[in-house]
Design an enzyme around this catalytic site. Structure first.
Site, mmCIF file in Angstrom:
data_model
loop_
_atom_site.group_PDB
_atom_site.id
_atom_site.type_symbol
_atom_site.label_atom_id
_atom_site.label_comp_id
_atom_site.label_asym_id
_atom_site.label_seq_id
_atom_site.Cartn_x
_atom_site.Cartn_y
_atom_site.Cartn_z
ATOM 1 N N CYS A 75 2.454 16.104 -28.443
ATOM 2 C CA CYS A 75 3.091 14.894 -28.267
ATOM 3 C C CYS A 75 2.666 13.943 -29.494
ATOM 4 C CB CYS A 75 3.135 14.410 -27.054
ATOM 5 S SG CYS A 75 4.355 12.950 -26.792
ATOM 6 N N CYS A 79 -1.045 8.407 -25.814
ATOM 7 C CA CYS A 79 -1.477 7.961 -24.370
ATOM 8 C C CYS A 79 -2.778 8.350 -24.211
ATOM 9 C CB CYS A 79 -0.381 8.350 -23.595
ATOM 10 S SG CYS A 79 1.191 7.993 -24.032
ATOM 11 N N CYS A 82 -3.462 11.370 -21.248
ATOM 12 C CA CYS A 82 -2.380 12.343 -21.328
ATOM 13 C C CYS A 82 -2.901 13.924 -22.077
ATOM 14 C CB CYS A 82 -1.058 11.891 -21.950
ATOM 15 S SG CYS A 82 0.124 13.332 -21.843
ATOM 16 N N CYS A 119 12.926 17.588 -11.478
ATOM 17 C CA CYS A 119 12.421 16.824 -12.584
ATOM 18 C C CYS A 119 11.835 17.566 -13.614
ATOM 19 C CB CYS A 119 11.347 15.825 -12.109
ATOM 20 S SG CYS A 119 11.875 15.000 -10.436
ATOM 21 N N CYS A 150 16.490 14.894 -12.416
ATOM 22 C CA CYS A 150 15.644 13.805 -12.964
ATOM 23 C C CYS A 150 14.973 14.320 -14.389
ATOM 24 C CB CYS A 150 14.489 13.565 -12.143
ATOM 25 S SG CYS A 150 13.352 12.239 -12.673
ATOM 26 N N CYS A 210 13.451 5.762 -12.186
ATOM 27 C CA CYS A 210 12.146 6.127 -11.722
ATOM 28 C C CYS A 210 11.062 5.525 -12.656
ATOM 29 C CB CYS A 210 12.157 7.620 -11.595
ATOM 30 S SG CYS A 210 10.669 8.540 -11.143
ATOM 31 N N ARG A 282 6.480 6.973 -4.655
ATOM 32 C CA ARG A 282 6.107 8.456 -5.084
ATOM 33 C C ARG A 282 4.554 8.348 -4.901
ATOM 34 N NH1 ARG A 282 9.018 10.967 -8.712
ATOM 35 N NH2 ARG A 282 10.587 11.311 -7.089
HETATM 36 N N1 SAM Z 1 6.753 12.147 -22.681
HETATM 37 C C1 SAM Z 1 7.282 11.495 -21.740
HETATM 38 C C2 SAM Z 1 6.823 9.997 -21.565
HETATM 39 O O1 SAM Z 1 5.674 9.685 -21.656
HETATM 40 O O2 SAM Z 1 7.787 9.207 -21.154
HETATM 41 C C3 SAM Z 1 7.501 12.007 -20.434
HETATM 42 C C4 SAM Z 1 6.375 12.843 -19.742
HETATM 43 S S1 SAM Z 1 4.698 11.845 -19.543
HETATM 44 C C5 SAM Z 1 3.785 13.176 -19.074
HETATM 45 C C6 SAM Z 1 5.286 11.252 -17.884
HETATM 46 C C7 SAM Z 1 4.273 10.335 -17.000
HETATM 47 O O3 SAM Z 1 3.233 11.121 -16.701
HETATM 48 C C8 SAM Z 1 3.528 9.326 -17.987
HETATM 49 O O4 SAM Z 1 4.026 8.221 -18.332
HETATM 50 C C9 SAM Z 1 2.374 8.814 -16.988
HETATM 51 O O5 SAM Z 1 2.625 7.821 -16.158
HETATM 52 C C10 SAM Z 1 2.239 10.379 -16.328
HETATM 53 N N2 SAM Z 1 0.962 10.991 -16.653
HETATM 54 C C11 SAM Z 1 0.625 11.673 -17.882
HETATM 55 N N3 SAM Z 1 -0.592 12.350 -17.870
HETATM 56 C C12 SAM Z 1 -1.200 11.745 -16.614
HETATM 57 C C13 SAM Z 1 -2.471 12.264 -16.244
HETATM 58 N N4 SAM Z 1 -3.344 12.774 -16.611
HETATM 59 N N5 SAM Z 1 -2.532 11.458 -14.932
HETATM 60 C C14 SAM Z 1 -1.682 10.970 -13.985
HETATM 61 N N6 SAM Z 1 -0.539 10.405 -14.673
HETATM 62 C C15 SAM Z 1 -0.205 11.152 -15.847
HETATM 63 FE FE1 SF4 Z 2 3.459 12.108 -24.962
HETATM 64 FE FE2 SF4 Z 2 1.938 12.561 -22.669
HETATM 65 FE FE3 SF4 Z 2 2.432 9.813 -23.760
HETATM 66 FE FE4 SF4 Z 2 4.538 11.239 -22.508
HETATM 67 S S1 SF4 Z 2 2.640 10.621 -21.657
HETATM 68 S S2 SF4 Z 2 4.527 10.342 -24.489
HETATM 69 S S3 SF4 Z 2 3.826 13.481 -23.085
HETATM 70 S S4 SF4 Z 2 1.204 11.541 -24.893
#
Ligand code: SAM
Ligand code: SF4
Ligand code: DTB
Length: 367
Positions: A75, A79, A82, A119, A150, A210, A282
């Site tokens: 990606c 973040c 992530c 989802c 979702c 959500c 949730r």
């Molecule tokens: N890429 C898209 C986005 O960020 O909008 C969708 C997938 S992203 C993985 C969805 C959510 O998962 C993130 O916004 C974050 O809140 C949560 N998330 C991701 N990594 C995580 C982690 N290591 N621990 C807890 N929540 C996590």
């Molecule tokens: Fe990409 Fe992870 Fe950020 Fe979603 S949370 S935008 S998958 S880096």
């Protein structure tokens, strides 16, 4: 009890519900009054949250959703929490967008295990025009199986939100993640306002929202207050509010961050329940690290939804059998879909729970 909680008398009751009511809900919460909610003695906070919970929901029902990563890793967003960010070296194998038939296969399994919502998540900044026909097809197919749908695909333009809504998508997940103030320490490649714009595009297209966040990222109480304030003061509360505990993945910049005090997580759930009394809150990522007693306290604090199934997107979640056994121990029933009646489907999880009861009786009898 935290020292701040101890300092607040149990006689010092929570702020009164007042002004700017919409559907009986406030959208004008101030930082000080939310902080005051957090800092109450835990018993007062839990009592208030559970009272509101009972006024709005069956306290012994929990909604169950199953997650599937339809496009994994690589990606472009940065973040810091992530495992799927290309900026983080987590050793994750990137995968292309799944084929529609692969998604259907997983949805069939989720339905058979008793999930009521499916989802689908993609590691994208936003979906490209050429991706849309595939994700729309996934929505139609999964929906036609009688599951709620979702998706979480990153940022959405207004026309993309409309296309998803037309295909029948019920919910769109897009998290604010944290407070506006802490946000810049966690993500730099998309702004807080970008997220709010996506959420308003989702709402305008007629889908259910959500939106929640992550705690345990090294933020402070003021940031947890700020996150919940942003969510509660949206023009309409999100129907679903995921509260994720950070899953620390090696190779992410947050993998060594200090653990959050578990009671502070429970307090976050309770305050979310109080601020958004009719939303499903949730108990989201992080359950693998929580014992059953902690999860039970989260349910008492007002959490009434979980991810069900052994995988979240790329990390582990408790096995379905373990969750069914927990439901039996706590007397919790999976929530039925309110919009459709699907007796056969509801029967699947109820049967699985009955089986879990007999397994438990077998274990108890053998002690
Ligand atoms: N890429 C898209 C986005 O960020 O909008 C969708 C997938 S992203 C993985 C969805 C959510 O998962 C993130 O916004 C974050 O809140 C949560 N998330 C991701 N990594 C995580 C982690 N290591 N621990 C807890 N929540 C996590
Ligand atoms: Fe990409 Fe992870 Fe950020 Fe979603 S949370 S935008 S998958 S880096
Ligand atoms: C949400 O708030 N949490 C889910 C879902 N929405 C998409 C994702 C949790 C991801 C945890 C890390 C992983 O498994 O990759």
């Amino acid at each position: 009890m935290t020292s701040t909680a101890a300092a607040t008398s149990s006689m010092n009751t929570a702020p009164k519900f007042s002004s700017n009511l919409d559907n009986g809900h406030r959208h004008d919460w101030g930082v000080d009054e939310i902080t005051q909610l957090f800092e109450q003695p835990l018993n007062d906070l839990l009592f208030q949250a559970q009272t509101l919970h009972r006024n709005n929901f069956d306290p012994n029902e929990v909604q169950v959703s199953t997650l599937l990563s339809i496009k994994t890793g690589a990606c472009p967003e940065d973040c810091k929490y992530c495992p799927q960010s290309a900026h983080n070296d987590t050793g994750l194998d990137a995968e292309r967008l799944l084929k529609v038939k692969e998604v259907i296969k997983e949805a069939v399994a989720a339905k058979a295990a008793g999930a009521s919502r499916f989802c689908m998540g993609a590691a994208w900044k936003n979906p490209r025009a050429k991706d849309m026909p595939y994700v729309l097809e996934m929505v139609k197919e999964v929906k036609s199986m009688g599951l709620e749908t979702c998706m979480t695909l990153g940022m959405l333009a207004p026309d993309q939100a409309l296309q998803l809504a037309d295909a029948g998508l019920d919910y769109y997940n897009h998290n604010l993640d944290t407070s506006p103030e802490f946000y810049g320490s966690i993500i730099t490649t998309r702004t807080y306002q970008d997220r709010l714009n996506t959420l308003s595009n989702v709402r305008d297209a007629g889908m259910k929202v959500c939106a929640g966040g992550i705690v345990g990222m090294g933020e402070n109480l003021r940031d947890r207050v700020g996150l919940l304030q942003q969510l509660a003061n949206m023009p309409q509360h999100p129907e679903s509010v995921p509260i994720n505990m950070l899953v620390k993945v090696e190779g992410t910049p947050l993998d060594q961050v200090e653990d959050l005090e578990p009671f502070d997580f429970i307090r976050t759930i309770a305050v979310a329940r109080i601020l958004m009394p009719q939303s499903h809150v949730r108990l989201s990522a992080g359950r693998e690290e929580m014992n059953e007693q902690m999860q039970a306290m989260c349910f008492f604090a007002g959490a009434n939804s979980i991810f069900y199934g052994e995988r979240l997107l790329t990390t582990d979640n408790p096995a379905a059998e373990k969750d069914r056994a927990l439901f039996v121990k706590l007397g919790i029933r999976p929530e039925k879909r309110q919009d459709v009646s699907d007796e056969a489907h509801q029967g699947a999880i109820e049967q699985a729970i009955e089986n879990a009861k007999s397994e438990r009786m077998f274990v108890d009898a053998s002690l």
